[in-house]
Design a protein around this motif. Sequence first.
Motif, PDB file in Angstrom:
ATOM      1  N   GLY A 147      52.803 -22.546 -10.548  1.00  0.00           N
ATOM      2  CA  GLY A 147      51.693 -22.989  -9.980  1.00  0.00           C
ATOM      3  C   GLY A 147      51.280 -24.486 -10.162  1.00  0.00           C
ATOM      4  O   GLY A 147      50.182 -24.934 -10.026  1.00  0.00           O
ATOM      5  N   GLY A 148      52.172 -25.110 -10.871  1.00  0.00           N
ATOM      6  CA  GLY A 148      52.263 -26.588 -10.983  1.00  0.00           C
ATOM      7  C   GLY A 148      51.453 -26.944 -12.282  1.00  0.00           C
ATOM      8  O   GLY A 148      50.975 -28.131 -12.533  1.00  0.00           O
ATOM      9  N   THR A 149      51.251 -26.274 -13.251  1.00  0.00           N
ATOM     10  CA  THR A 149      50.588 -26.386 -14.506  1.00  0.00           C
ATOM     11  C   THR A 149      51.590 -26.437 -15.705  1.00  0.00           C
ATOM     12  O   THR A 149      52.478 -25.425 -15.863  1.00  0.00           O
ATOM     13  CB  THR A 149      49.329 -25.475 -14.719  1.00  0.00           C
ATOM     14  N   PRO A 150      51.470 -27.278 -16.471  1.00  0.00           N
ATOM     15  CA  PRO A 150      52.342 -27.692 -17.952  1.00  0.00           C
ATOM     16  C   PRO A 150      51.814 -26.424 -18.875  1.00  0.00           C
ATOM     17  O   PRO A 150      51.194 -26.510 -19.779  1.00  0.00           O
ATOM     18  CB  PRO A 150      52.005 -28.997 -18.454  1.00  0.00           C
ATOM     19  N   VAL A 151      52.862 -25.628 -18.844  1.00  0.00           N
ATOM     20  CA  VAL A 151      52.545 -24.274 -19.333  1.00  0.00           C
ATOM     21  C   VAL A 151      52.608 -24.752 -21.199  1.00  0.00           C
ATOM     22  O   VAL A 151      51.554 -24.384 -21.740  1.00  0.00           O
ATOM     23  CB  VAL A 151      53.635 -23.201 -19.142  1.00  0.00           C
ATOM     24  N   TYR A 152      53.349 -25.213 -21.726  1.00  0.00           N
ATOM     25  CA  TYR A 152      53.382 -25.291 -23.125  1.00  0.00           C
ATOM     26  C   TYR A 152      52.610 -26.455 -23.785  1.00  0.00           C
ATOM     27  O   TYR A 152      52.121 -26.467 -24.864  1.00  0.00           O
ATOM     28  CB  TYR A 152      54.966 -25.605 -23.832  1.00  0.00           C
ATOM     29  N   ALA A 153      52.352 -27.121 -22.747  1.00  0.00           N
ATOM     30  CA  ALA A 153      51.271 -28.507 -22.955  1.00  0.00           C
ATOM     31  C   ALA A 153      49.909 -27.648 -23.120  1.00  0.00           C
ATOM     32  O   ALA A 153      49.207 -28.043 -24.055  1.00  0.00           O
ATOM     33  CB  ALA A 153      51.200 -29.387 -21.830  1.00  0.00           C
ATOM     34  N   ILE A 154      49.482 -26.924 -22.174  1.00  0.00           N
ATOM     35  CA  ILE A 154      48.358 -26.110 -22.318  1.00  0.00           C
ATOM     36  C   ILE A 154      48.193 -25.125 -23.545  1.00  0.00           C
ATOM     37  O   ILE A 154      47.140 -25.325 -24.434  1.00  0.00           O
ATOM     38  CB  ILE A 154      48.093 -25.130 -21.174  1.00  0.00           C
ATOM     39  N   LEU A 155      49.228 -24.589 -24.151  1.00  0.00           N
ATOM     40  CA  LEU A 155      49.219 -23.757 -25.009  1.00  0.00           C
ATOM     41  C   LEU A 155      49.249 -24.657 -26.512  1.00  0.00           C
ATOM     42  O   LEU A 155      48.655 -24.267 -27.479  1.00  0.00           O
ATOM     43  CB  LEU A 155      50.571 -23.019 -25.283  1.00  0.00           C
ATOM     44  N   SER A 199      58.053 -35.875 -20.511  1.00  0.00           N
ATOM     45  CA  SER A 199      58.853 -36.207 -19.503  1.00  0.00           C
ATOM     46  C   SER A 199      59.585 -37.522 -20.044  1.00  0.00           C
ATOM     47  O   SER A 199      60.654 -37.710 -19.717  1.00  0.00           O
ATOM     48  CB  SER A 199      58.093 -36.355 -18.279  1.00  0.00           C
ATOM     49  N   ASP A 200      59.035 -38.221 -21.008  1.00  0.00           N
ATOM     50  CA  ASP A 200      59.594 -39.585 -21.378  1.00  0.00           C
ATOM     51  C   ASP A 200      60.204 -39.442 -22.678  1.00  0.00           C
ATOM     52  O   ASP A 200      61.054 -40.235 -22.970  1.00  0.00           O
ATOM     53  CB  ASP A 200      58.496 -40.679 -21.596  1.00  0.00           C
ATOM     54  N   PHE A 201      60.095 -38.530 -23.341  1.00  0.00           N
ATOM     55  CA  PHE A 201      60.921 -38.150 -24.759  1.00  0.00           C
ATOM     56  C   PHE A 201      61.615 -36.982 -24.891  1.00  0.00           C
ATOM     57  O   PHE A 201      60.962 -35.964 -24.880  1.00  0.00           O
ATOM     58  CB  PHE A 201      59.828 -38.335 -26.016  1.00  0.00           C
ATOM     59  N   SER A 202      62.949 -36.861 -25.100  1.00  0.00           N
ATOM     60  CA  SER A 202      63.661 -35.522 -25.053  1.00  0.00           C
ATOM     61  C   SER A 202      63.264 -34.972 -26.158  1.00  0.00           C
ATOM     62  O   SER A 202      63.200 -33.507 -26.086  1.00  0.00           O
ATOM     63  CB  SER A 202      64.872 -36.027 -25.130  1.00  0.00           C
ATOM     64  N   LEU A 203      62.656 -35.274 -27.372  1.00  0.00           N
ATOM     65  CA  LEU A 203      62.327 -34.373 -28.355  1.00  0.00           C
ATOM     66  C   LEU A 203      61.310 -33.628 -27.904  1.00  0.00           C
ATOM     67  O   LEU A 203      61.132 -32.407 -28.507  1.00  0.00           O
ATOM     68  CB  LEU A 203      61.971 -35.307 -29.540  1.00  0.00           C
ATOM     69  N   GLU A 240      52.350 -33.646 -20.955  1.00  0.00           N
ATOM     70  CA  GLU A 240      53.358 -33.360 -19.940  1.00  0.00           C
ATOM     71  C   GLU A 240      54.226 -34.702 -19.749  1.00  0.00           C
ATOM     72  O   GLU A 240      55.495 -34.749 -19.567  1.00  0.00           O
ATOM     73  CB  GLU A 240      52.971 -32.939 -18.788  1.00  0.00           C
ATOM     74  N   GLN A 241      53.468 -35.842 -19.495  1.00  0.00           N
ATOM     75  CA  GLN A 241      54.034 -37.224 -19.563  1.00  0.00           C
ATOM     76  C   GLN A 241      55.148 -37.601 -20.764  1.00  0.00           C
ATOM     77  O   GLN A 241      55.857 -38.031 -20.542  1.00  0.00           O
ATOM     78  CB  GLN A 241      53.068 -38.206 -19.155  1.00  0.00           C
ATOM     79  N   SER A 295      56.719 -30.510 -21.078  1.00  0.00           N
ATOM     80  CA  SER A 295      56.613 -30.920 -19.790  1.00  0.00           C
ATOM     81  C   SER A 295      56.953 -29.844 -18.742  1.00  0.00           C
ATOM     82  O   SER A 295      56.926 -30.150 -17.583  1.00  0.00           O
ATOM     83  CB  SER A 295      57.767 -32.111 -19.545  1.00  0.00           C
ATOM     84  N   VAL A 296      57.497 -28.618 -19.392  1.00  0.00           N
ATOM     85  CA  VAL A 296      57.851 -27.696 -18.408  1.00  0.00           C
ATOM     86  C   VAL A 296      56.600 -27.343 -17.751  1.00  0.00           C
ATOM     87  O   VAL A 296      55.449 -26.959 -18.139  1.00  0.00           O
ATOM     88  CB  VAL A 296      58.344 -26.474 -19.476  1.00  0.00           C
ATOM     89  N   LYS A 297      56.736 -26.963 -16.282  1.00  0.00           N
ATOM     90  CA  LYS A 297      55.610 -26.509 -15.494  1.00  0.00           C
ATOM     91  C   LYS A 297      55.844 -25.013 -14.978  1.00  0.00           C
ATOM     92  O   LYS A 297      57.044 -24.535 -14.679  1.00  0.00           O
ATOM     93  CB  LYS A 297      55.411 -27.488 -14.263  1.00  0.00           C
ATOM     94  N   SER A 298      54.693 -24.536 -14.698  1.00  0.00           N
ATOM     95  CA  SER A 298      54.842 -23.064 -14.100  1.00  0.00           C
ATOM     96  C   SER A 298      55.155 -23.412 -12.553  1.00  0.00           C
ATOM     97  O   SER A 298      54.758 -24.321 -12.081  1.00  0.00           O
ATOM     98  CB  SER A 298      53.579 -22.266 -14.512  1.00  0.00           C
TER      99      SER A 298
END
Length: 451
Positions: free
Chosen positions: A339-347, A325-329, A321-322, A334-337
């Motif tokens: 509920g506060g969890t980073p959806v695509y990072a978890i996937l 947030s730091d790199f546009s690519l 997630e971080q 970094s997108v969160k649900s």
Amino acid sequence: MDQNKYSKIAALSTVIANMIGVGVFSSLGFQVIPFESGGIPDGFSILLIWLFGGLIALCGAFTYAEVATTLKRSGGEYIYLSKLYHPSIGFASGWISLVVGFAGAIASAGLAIGKYSAPALGIDVSKGIAILGFDLSYQKIIAISIILFLSLVHLNGAKTGGYVQNILTAFKIGLILIFCFAPFFVSSYIAPDTAIFTPSDTSLSIVLSASFASALVWVMYAYSGWNAVVYIADNVENPVKTIPFVLIGGTLIVTFLYVVLNASFMSVASFDEMAGQEDIGNIVALKLFGLQFGAIFSGVFSFALLSTMSAMIIAGPRVSEQIGSDFSLFKLISVKSKGGTPVYAILLQAIISIVLVLFSTFQDLIQTLGITLSFFSLLTVIGVFIIRKKYTADEIPVKTWGYPITPIIFILATLWMIISFAMMDPLKIWYSVFTILPGILIYFVVQKNNK
């Protein structure tokens, strides 16, 4: 209470769950092998190495408390090494966390669950079925299924994930306490040739040997996770108080449990029975409780390991997630649900974990993880000396206890472990190097186009 933040107890259970997992239930099998094969088959030396590992982790925890509360962001080493050294070093550690650190730990936990569940399910986990051209063993099918299930649980949000984590961790600690004290009540199953825990004639030579330092790789992998709270620093309540409490308290609790648990294991099963085995818990359970109840405990072990995997799924995506947030690519991860969890990072982490399950072996995962993660922890601990030069006393809310002795102990012990392991198994070191290098190269590619 902020519903999107983890409480002090949830953060503590995350650290404990990150630490207590595959390592403590498998490392002993590779420590009791013959000395000439890299083992340390001596009861006193084995207990000492677990105590020594806890001391190293505690020195690291003291230091990380200062680093984390001074730099004040989630993401762990990715943030710290970027600020203390250079963004390319931080990115490389984030890369390692993504492709190996957490995904590899999740994969190894899944494989362990698959192995431990065999007696309870009454199946041969080495057998399996063909799916989409892959010959998948039941062990790998179970691992993949669990990864998918827990990832879906944590997609529901921090509140749900924290609640599930507390339950799983409490269950696992209860199970460990049973195994710590069961030998005192089920003495009829204790083996007659089990370890002696007083120093022997060979103890000193073993402790001073390269094998002892090399065996630390297994032990430090078992202790890895003592720093898990720093990955979710932005997501815990009152970080300045919570982070030091969780880092130090979690490490002390786990060190006590590890020493007692390994003494219990060695009091029940002989070195010959455990040598080279990954599922030490199954071996001990079958000896203590017999075939029928031992099979039940195997299922319980599998359930207990869910806590480890769940904790990794909480902490790992925060690094991704971080990066997003730091790199546009990488903005998508970094997108969160709500509920506060980073959806695509978890996937993404789930996908990488599944790939590692499909193509890696348990032992290779553990040894490569142990060395690679120790390297970045080493750089972070060295960073405390940089902090003392760059920041004023008022800017450092929590000071390292025992500075500079405690960070120096961590640095020297980690270097001793890495160098000794490199001398015994240089190929694994090259695995680590060639895993880190792509992260540095990717940084310089994406950094040019970053907005």
